[in-house]
Design a protein around this motif. Structure first.
Motif, PDB file in Angstrom:
ATOM      1  N   MET A   1       0.859  -1.205   0.000  1.00  0.00           N
ATOM      2  CA  MET A   1       0.000   0.000   0.000  1.00  0.00           C
ATOM      3  C   MET A   1       0.889   1.248   0.000  1.00  0.00           C
ATOM      4  N   ARG A   2       0.565   2.218  -0.842  1.00  0.00           N
ATOM      5  CA  ARG A   2       1.373   3.418  -0.950  1.00  0.00           C
ATOM      6  C   ARG A   2       1.253   4.263   0.313  1.00  0.00           C
ATOM      7  N   LYS A   3       2.413   4.720   0.816  1.00  0.00           N
ATOM      8  CA  LYS A   3       2.391   5.556   2.014  1.00  0.00           C
ATOM      9  C   LYS A   3       1.864   6.938   1.658  1.00  0.00           C
ATOM     10  N   PRO A   4       1.310   7.675   2.636  1.00  0.00           N
ATOM     11  CA  PRO A   4       0.783   9.009   2.360  1.00  0.00           C
ATOM     12  C   PRO A   4       1.865   9.945   1.817  1.00  0.00           C
ATOM     13  N   LEU A   5       1.445  10.870   0.974  1.00  0.00           N
ATOM     14  CA  LEU A   5       2.350  11.876   0.428  1.00  0.00           C
ATOM     15  C   LEU A   5       2.240  13.164   1.252  1.00  0.00           C
ATOM     16  N   SER A   6       3.293  13.956   1.220  1.00  0.00           N
ATOM     17  CA  SER A   6       3.276  15.234   1.921  1.00  0.00           C
ATOM     18  C   SER A   6       3.891  16.307   1.026  1.00  0.00           C
ATOM     19  N   ILE A   7       3.217  17.453   0.957  1.00  0.00           N
ATOM     20  CA  ILE A   7       3.662  18.565   0.114  1.00  0.00           C
ATOM     21  C   ILE A   7       4.032  19.748   1.003  1.00  0.00           C
ATOM     22  N   ALA A   8       5.234  20.275   0.837  1.00  0.00           N
ATOM     23  CA  ALA A   8       5.608  21.541   1.469  1.00  0.00           C
ATOM     24  C   ALA A   8       5.168  22.643   0.502  1.00  0.00           C
ATOM     25  N   TYR A   9       4.173  23.423   0.904  1.00  0.00           N
ATOM     26  CA  TYR A   9       3.452  24.297  -0.021  1.00  0.00           C
ATOM     27  C   TYR A   9       3.600  25.759   0.410  1.00  0.00           C
ATOM     28  N   ILE A  10       4.371  26.535  -0.358  1.00  0.00           N
ATOM     29  CA  ILE A  10       4.548  27.968  -0.102  1.00  0.00           C
ATOM     30  C   ILE A  10       3.477  28.726  -0.885  1.00  0.00           C
ATOM     31  N   VAL A  11       2.679  29.534  -0.172  1.00  0.00           N
ATOM     32  CA  VAL A  11       1.567  30.238  -0.814  1.00  0.00           C
ATOM     33  C   VAL A  11       1.749  31.746  -0.718  1.00  0.00           C
ATOM     34  N   ARG A  12       1.148  32.448  -1.650  1.00  0.00           N
ATOM     35  CA  ARG A  12       1.212  33.918  -1.686  1.00  0.00           C
ATOM     36  C   ARG A  12       0.117  34.551  -0.841  1.00  0.00           C
TER      37      ARG A  12
END
Length: 413
Positions: A1-12
């Motif tokens: 089973m694929r492990k969860p993904l995590s995104i480091a997300y810089i927003v304006r």
């Protein structure tokens, strides 16, 4: 089973997140697909608001209210990125609508051996160039210095974004199919782009859950609605031209403008225009309203309006208001920027005309005078939105894209 993904997300945009394409799409929909996020950016608005983030965490570093925000923002973002990295190693670094931070994000991703993704919801560089050109038309030595500064920013931003940031992104999310085609013309590979137009949260924009406004000023009136910001750059006074034209043949017409202005100056300008044109009896300018209060006015309307000026900045946009009107079952009149034209053509839930006073007024009169047509359009809107423009639907598209570009290899047994 694929492990969860995590995104480091810089927003304006100011934090805590308020925009639906961050708050709903990444805060609610992405976790349902096993994709979390660490949101990085600057505080703005109500910085004391709760920062709980069901998809991960919010890292507010610095404030958009600071006079040095434009200079320090990239450094603040880097600090926030380090905070996010300490919590957990991300699977990618993503930057939204920032240029200097986009370059830092690309470099950080390269150093960490991570994919770099860019999310473009607005042509920021072209916005800088419009501001530069506006200043050019003004006089005075201070304006000349301001023009030099804006010209330098626009030129540097163009080089950084189109030569360094976008070419280094493994994928670019864009606001519309029109933006995708435009960027393809700038040399960005269409295979590395995914269009994610604006959508709605189906639970919030369910007409059955809303109580119509009991405002006595609406009684006995033919009500039109405009949900959205007021701004000189958006030619918001066009709405007044349309109402003035309609008032000649429909004395009971009332336009409710449910929204605030980007600045006090813009709101003062709009109030002055209403007074100058003698439209106080035909325009109700509410100012800022909580969302459900604004929607309570909307469901009292017979027709909704969505005029968006044509041009390089807005032709590649994906306006939310038209989709919101359709979700609420309000027959709509919109002008022919590409995304609105697409929505009207596919849904059959409104009329699309040029942004011209006579054309808009004629389309509104057609809907007011033909209840059968209005009812047919009203029924089509919610069906179309549920099938194509809810964040649940858009979330599936975005999640599928991430699983393609962020391939997770399971460790050997």
């Amino acid at each position: 089973m694929r492990k969860p993904l995590s995104i480091a997300y810089i927003v304006r945009d100011p934090l805590p997140p308020a925009r639906a394409d961050v708050l709903t799409l990444f805060g609610e929909e992405m976790p349902r697909h096993g994709i979390g996020s660490e949101i990085v950016g600057q505080a703005g608005g109500d910085s004391s608001a709760p920062t709980a983030w069901p998809a991960g965490a919010v890292h507010m570093v610095g404030s958009l209210g600071s006079r040095y925000a434009a200079i320090l923002s990239p450094l603040w973002d880097l600090r926030g990125l380090l905070r996010a990295r300490r919590r957990a190693r991300p699977d990618c670094i993503q930057v939204r609508d920032k240029i200097a931070s986009g370059l830092l994000g690309r470099l950080a991703a390269a150093l960490l051996g991570l994919p770099f993704v860019y999310w473009m919801s607005f042509p920021i560089v072209e916005g800088f160039e419009v501001r530069r050109d506006q200043i050019r038309r003004q006089r005075g030595w201070r304006r000349a210095l301001a023009w030099c500064a804006h010209a330098a920013r626009a030129r540097a931003s163009r080089f950084v974004l189109y030569r360094l940031v976008l070419p280094g992104a493994c994928h670019v999310f864009v606001q519309s199919q029109a933006m995708k085609a435009w960027l393809a013309g700038q040399g960005i590979d269409p295979a590395r782009m995914t269009a994610v137009p604006m959508g709605v949260d189906a639970t919030l924009f369910d007409r059955a859950t809303l109580t119509p406004s009991a405002d006595p000023r609406l009684e006995g009136r033919r009500v039109l609605i405009y949900l959205g910001r007021i701004a000189l750059t958006r030619r918001s006074d066009f709405l007044l031209e349309v109402v003035a034209e309609l008032a000649r043949s429909v004395p009971s017409i009332l336009l409710v403008i449910a929204g605030d202005a980007a600045s006090h100056d813009d709101m003062a300008w709009m109030r002055a225009e209403i007074a100058r044109r003698g439209l106080a009896d035909h325009v109700l300018l509410t100012g800022w309203l909580a969302q459900r209060a604004a929607l309570a006015y909307a469901v009292r309307a017979e027709v909704a309006l969505s005029p968006i000026p044509r041009g390089g900045l807005f032709d590649v946009s994906s306006p939310t208001k038209l989709v919101e009107y359709l979700a609420l079952g309000i027959p709509s009149v919109a002008n022919d920027i590409p995304d609105q034209q697409l929505v009207i053509d596919e849904s059959g839930a409104g009329l699309c005309v040029p942004m011209e006073t006579a054309a808009f007024a004629q389309a509104v009169r057609r809907l007011l005078d033909d209840p059968a047509l209005s009812s047919a359009l009203a029924r089509r809107g919610p069906v179309y939105v549920r099938r194509h423009r809810t964040y649940a639907i858009l979330g599936e598209i975005v999640a599928e894209t991430y699983t393609k570009i962020l391939v997770q290899q399971e460790p050997p047994a």
